[in-house]
Design a protein around this motif. Structure first.
Motif, PDB file in Angstrom:
ATOM      1  N   LYS A 116      61.496  91.830  22.315  1.00 36.95           N
ATOM      2  CA  LYS A 116      62.858  91.747  21.794  1.00 36.95           C
ATOM      3  C   LYS A 116      63.332  90.306  21.674  1.00 36.95           C
ATOM      4  CE  LYS A 116      64.706  96.160  23.386  1.00 36.95           C
ATOM      5  NZ  LYS A 116      65.663  96.812  24.308  1.00 36.95           N
ATOM      6  N   ILE A 117      62.930  89.472  22.619  1.00 35.56           N
ATOM      7  CA  ILE A 117      63.460  88.110  22.679  1.00 35.56           C
ATOM      8  C   ILE A 117      62.617  87.132  21.861  1.00 35.56           C
ATOM      9  CG2 ILE A 117      63.880  86.168  24.233  1.00 35.56           C
ATOM     10  CD1 ILE A 117      64.599  88.223  26.378  1.00 35.56           C
ATOM     11  N   GLY A 118      61.326  87.121  22.087  1.00 37.57           N
ATOM     12  CA  GLY A 118      60.496  86.069  21.509  1.00 37.57           C
ATOM     13  C   GLY A 118      59.677  86.524  20.323  1.00 37.57           C
ATOM     14  N   LEU A 119      59.584  85.644  19.351  1.00 41.30           N
ATOM     15  CA  LEU A 119      58.745  85.934  18.196  1.00 41.30           C
ATOM     16  C   LEU A 119      57.273  85.648  18.483  1.00 41.30           C
ATOM     17  CD1 LEU A 119      60.976  84.502  15.342  1.00 41.30           C
ATOM     18  CD2 LEU A 119      60.629  86.885  15.971  1.00 41.30           C
ATOM     19  N   GLU A 120      57.010  84.841  19.499  1.00 39.37           N
ATOM     20  CA  GLU A 120      55.620  84.517  19.822  1.00 39.37           C
ATOM     21  C   GLU A 120      54.841  85.756  20.237  1.00 39.37           C
ATOM     22  OE1 GLU A 120      58.125  82.853  21.610  1.00 39.37           O
ATOM     23  OE2 GLU A 120      58.241  81.138  20.253  1.00 39.37           O
ATOM     24  N   LYS A 167      58.417  97.335  30.626  1.00 38.73           N
ATOM     25  CA  LYS A 167      59.765  96.810  30.386  1.00 38.73           C
ATOM     26  C   LYS A 167      59.725  95.315  30.110  1.00 38.73           C
ATOM     27  CE  LYS A 167      62.285 100.277  33.012  1.00 38.73           C
ATOM     28  NZ  LYS A 167      63.064 100.587  34.215  1.00 38.73           N
ATOM     29  N   ALA A 168      58.886  94.587  30.865  1.00 36.78           N
ATOM     30  CA  ALA A 168      58.752  93.151  30.621  1.00 36.78           C
ATOM     31  C   ALA A 168      58.185  92.897  29.235  1.00 36.78           C
ATOM     32  CB  ALA A 168      57.866  92.531  31.695  1.00 36.78           C
ATOM     33  N   ASP A 169      57.229  93.705  28.829  1.00 30.43           N
ATOM     34  CA  ASP A 169      56.637  93.566  27.500  1.00 30.43           C
ATOM     35  C   ASP A 169      57.669  93.859  26.419  1.00 30.43           C
ATOM     36  OD1 ASP A 169      54.477  92.892  25.949  1.00 30.43           O
ATOM     37  OD2 ASP A 169      53.634  94.932  25.903  1.00 30.43           O
ATOM     38  N   ILE A 170      58.486  94.870  26.627  1.00 27.69           N
ATOM     39  CA  ILE A 170      59.531  95.216  25.658  1.00 27.69           C
ATOM     40  C   ILE A 170      60.547  94.087  25.555  1.00 27.69           C
ATOM     41  CG2 ILE A 170      61.506  96.750  25.282  1.00 27.69           C
ATOM     42  CD1 ILE A 170      59.732  99.021  26.384  1.00 27.69           C
ATOM     43  N   ASN A 171      60.968  93.550  26.697  1.00 28.79           N
ATOM     44  CA  ASN A 171      61.917  92.429  26.667  1.00 28.79           C
ATOM     45  C   ASN A 171      61.325  91.221  25.965  1.00 28.79           C
ATOM     46  OD1 ASN A 171      63.981  93.790  27.940  1.00 28.79           O
ATOM     47  ND2 ASN A 171      63.357  93.129  29.986  1.00 28.79           N
TER      48      ASN A 171
END
Length: 96
Positions: free
Chosen positions: A64-68, A57-61
């Protein structure tokens, strides 16, 4: 003589049958201990899966949020480079 002793004998037989069922019958103490071990093992497995789910879930978030994170995955997993970058591959020396 036998009339006075048949009640205790019947009670002892019933007690023996109940003890047999308690220790060796269906849903006995041995079954309880085995199920308790199985529940403990399953709980550990579930805890590992929950931890993995939290990381996913942290990886998915992050994706979703960061392009890095997307860029890092593209570089590491797909070998992509940006426009204008030069790719260098350094190979280890072969020892004979």
């Amino acid at each position: 003589m036998w009339r006075d002793k048949w009640v205790p004998i019947v009670l002892l037989i019933l007690l023996g049958l109940l003890q047999y069922r308690l220790w060796l019958g269906k849903n006995s103490i041995l079954d309880y201990v085995a199920l308790k071990k199985e529940v403990h093992t399953q709980s550990l497995h579930n805890a590992n899966l929950n931890q993995r789910n939290v990381l996913l879930k942290a990886d998915i978030n992050d994706l979703k949020i960061g392009l890095e994170a997307i860029e890092e995955r593209a570089r590491n997993e797909l070998g992509l480079i940006k426009e204008g970058e030069t790719f260098y591959r350094i190979l280890p020396a072969e020892n004979d």
